[in-house]
Write a protein that holds these residues in place. Structure first.
Motif, PDB file in Angstrom:
ATOM      1  N   LEU A   4     -44.869 -11.872-102.732  1.00  0.00           N
ATOM      2  CA  LEU A   4     -44.246 -10.932-101.804  1.00  0.00           C
ATOM      3  C   LEU A   4     -44.249  -9.518-102.354  1.00  0.00           C
ATOM      4  N   LEU A   5     -43.850  -9.357-103.603  1.00  0.00           N
ATOM      5  CA  LEU A   5     -43.669  -8.023-104.171  1.00  0.00           C
ATOM      6  C   LEU A   5     -44.952  -7.414-104.717  1.00  0.00           C
ATOM      7  N   ASN A   6     -45.869  -8.242-105.201  1.00  0.00           N
ATOM      8  CA  ASN A   6     -47.023  -7.710-105.932  1.00  0.00           C
ATOM      9  C   ASN A   6     -48.381  -7.967-105.280  1.00  0.00           C
ATOM     10  N   ARG A   7     -48.443  -8.870-104.303  1.00  0.00           N
ATOM     11  CA  ARG A   7     -49.735  -9.214-103.716  1.00  0.00           C
ATOM     12  C   ARG A   7     -49.835  -8.880-102.230  1.00  0.00           C
ATOM     13  N   PHE A   8     -48.705  -8.798-101.554  1.00  0.00           N
ATOM     14  CA  PHE A   8     -48.669  -8.822-100.096  1.00  0.00           C
ATOM     15  C   PHE A   8     -49.494  -7.711 -99.457  1.00  0.00           C
ATOM     16  N   PHE A   9     -49.443  -6.503 -99.991  1.00  0.00           N
ATOM     17  CA  PHE A   9     -50.118  -5.375 -99.347  1.00  0.00           C
ATOM     18  C   PHE A   9     -51.450  -5.012 -99.984  1.00  0.00           C
ATOM     19  N   ILE A  10     -51.632  -5.303-101.258  1.00  0.00           N
ATOM     20  CA  ILE A  10     -52.912  -4.942-101.866  1.00  0.00           C
ATOM     21  C   ILE A  10     -54.013  -5.917-101.478  1.00  0.00           C
ATOM     22  N   GLU A  11     -53.709  -7.186-101.368  1.00  0.00           N
ATOM     23  CA  GLU A  11     -54.772  -8.166-101.132  1.00  0.00           C
ATOM     24  C   GLU A  11     -55.436  -8.018 -99.759  1.00  0.00           C
ATOM     25  N   PRO A  12     -54.688  -7.715 -98.681  1.00  0.00           N
ATOM     26  CA  PRO A  12     -55.378  -7.446 -97.419  1.00  0.00           C
ATOM     27  C   PRO A  12     -56.340  -6.256 -97.507  1.00  0.00           C
TER      28      PRO A  12
END
Length: 443
Positions: free
Chosen positions: A245-253
């Protein structure tokens, strides 16, 4: 580890300081500026620090404040544009005086050979747009695109742009937990708002690329070093979900990897808000990313909230060193984050776009003693140097923040600044940490 010296860092390493519009500008209703969600939120009776945010006043003191950046031997200034100072209603007519203000800020930076690094969105959504649904309304993609298009054409001399500041922070705290503006709670708000922010993150990048083809384009992510309470499998899995949630949610998309469904049973509910082609629209090849690290999280399994089934054990209950917001002080956690983000294929460069500590500064005979902040900066830079020696893709460091300011839901008590601000008189005084950094950068 090698001794901490400026000469041990790459010659082209960027040294800067970061601020945001709402936290520093003041002038919340002056010269044509429209209200933002934070103007509304902070003046609601339920908010514990009601105010009109005039207590830092960068809007009137920007020339002397930028000169102080030069005096500290810093060469880059990260600041944000207030959307409602440019477009009072978020859409429609522009505000000439607001536009002139940012031209003056940029010009002043350039006169002092300080590179402006501009963040387009740092949490202060125009209230008129929130009245229309804000980030939960898919129309925000067109609203935001229009705003980005205007700014990048109008301020075309800027060479470093950041699209969003910490999307998980402003979406999670504002549209799920309700403790930040606009104060909404629940998955019914979080899921559409998160997806629309993901789309705006990429679309903003594409617009900047079109309008400013020679600029460096980035976006910034909050991150936390997450560890489980113990080795029990339920707690280990809880830590993985919080990490996602904190570290992957926005960078991976953005990297074409999609949302981290592997960590969340039920996260695919977000697809309810997809339209055909969204998987491709979420992707953008950023020139750099900014990471912003402040604290570690120790996670444990919990029944609520749904989907996440995890929670944080407060640092104040763990017998660890904390800042005066109750967050654990652990500079070495930054290394874990630099390693994590450097490992992604497609991350071209990393800047530490925020790092800092809030303390109760000690005033002795007019001098601001903050030895713990000096210690924190030293340890953070040692960690950065270690990561550089390992070949991580780090290109610069921005301290948060220049001057003590308004720290969102925590009001004026947390002091992150290198410069002490007497909020009643606007008198600025360099803290010991500022003088230490000035000397370090001169060496």
């Amino acid at each position: 580890m090698a001794a901490l010296r400026r000469s041990k860092f790459p010659k082209d390493f960027i040294w800067g300081v970061a601020t945001s519009a709402y936290q520093t500008e003041g002038a919340h209703n002056k010269d044509g500026k429209g209200p933002s969600i934070w103007d509304t939120f902070t003046n609601n009776s339920h908010f514990k620090h009601p105010h009109n945010n005039e207590a830092t006043d960068f809007y009137n003191t920007y020339k002397e404040d930028i000169l102080k950046i030069k005096h500290l031997n810093l060469t880059a200034f990260r600041f944000s544009i207030s959307w409602s100072r440019i477009f009072p209603d978020g859409i429609g007519d522009t505000n000439p005086k607001g536009i002139a203000f940012y031209h003056d800020v940029i010009k002043t930076c350039e006169e002092h050979h300080i590179e402006p690094w501009v963040t387009l969105y740092h949490w202060d959504l125009p209230q008129h747009l929130e009245n229309l649904g804000g980030w939960t309304n898919r129309d925000i993609i067109s609203w935001f695109s229009n705003y980005v298009d205007f700014c990048t054409k109008e301020f075309s001399t800027v060479k470093h742009w950041m699209v969003l500041n910490e999307p998980m922070s402003f979406i999670g705290l504002g549209y799920f937990m309700g403790i930040h503006a606009p104060g909404k709670k629940g998955l019914k708000h979080f899921l559409p708002a998160a997806h629309h922010a993901t789309l705006c993150q990429a679309e903003g990048g594409r617009i900047i690329r079109k309008n400013c083809p020679n600029a460096q384009i980035g976006t910034t992510f909050s991150c936390s070093y997450v560890t489980p309470k113990n080795r029990l499998i339920l707690n280990v899995r809880a830590a993985k979900r919080i990490d996602a949630l904190l570290n992957r949610f926005f960078i991976e998309p953005a990297l074409g990897l999609g949302y981290p469904y592997d960590a969340f049973l039920g996260l695919n509910r977000i697809e309810k808000f997809f339209k055909p082609g969204d998987e491709q629209r979420m992707v953008f090849d950023f020139d750099f990313i900014g990471i912003q690290y402040y604290f570690r999280i120790v996670a444990e399994h919990r029944i609520l909230p749904l989907i996440l089934h995890a929670g944080e054990i407060p640092a104040t209950k763990r017998n660890v060193k904390v800042n005066n917001m109750g967050m654990e002080v652990l500079p070495k956690g930054l290394y874990k984050m630099l390693k994590k983000f450097s490992s992604y294929k497609g991350v071209n460069a990393i800047y530490i776009t925020e790092s800092g500590i809030c303390l109760d500064d000690e005033i002795i005979k007019g001098k601001i003693k903050d030895r713990e902040r000096i210690k924190y900066i030293k340890n953070t830079l040692k960690t950065t140097q270690k990561a550089l020696n390992k070949g991580f893709k780090i290109r610069g460091f921005f301290h948060w923040t220049l001057i003590d300011n308004f720290e969102w839901a925590d009001g004026y008590r947390p002091r992150f600044g290198l410069i002490y601000n007497d909020f009643k008189t606007q008198k600025r005084t360099f803290k010991q940490s500022a003088l230490w950094l000035q000397s370090f950068l001169k060496s």
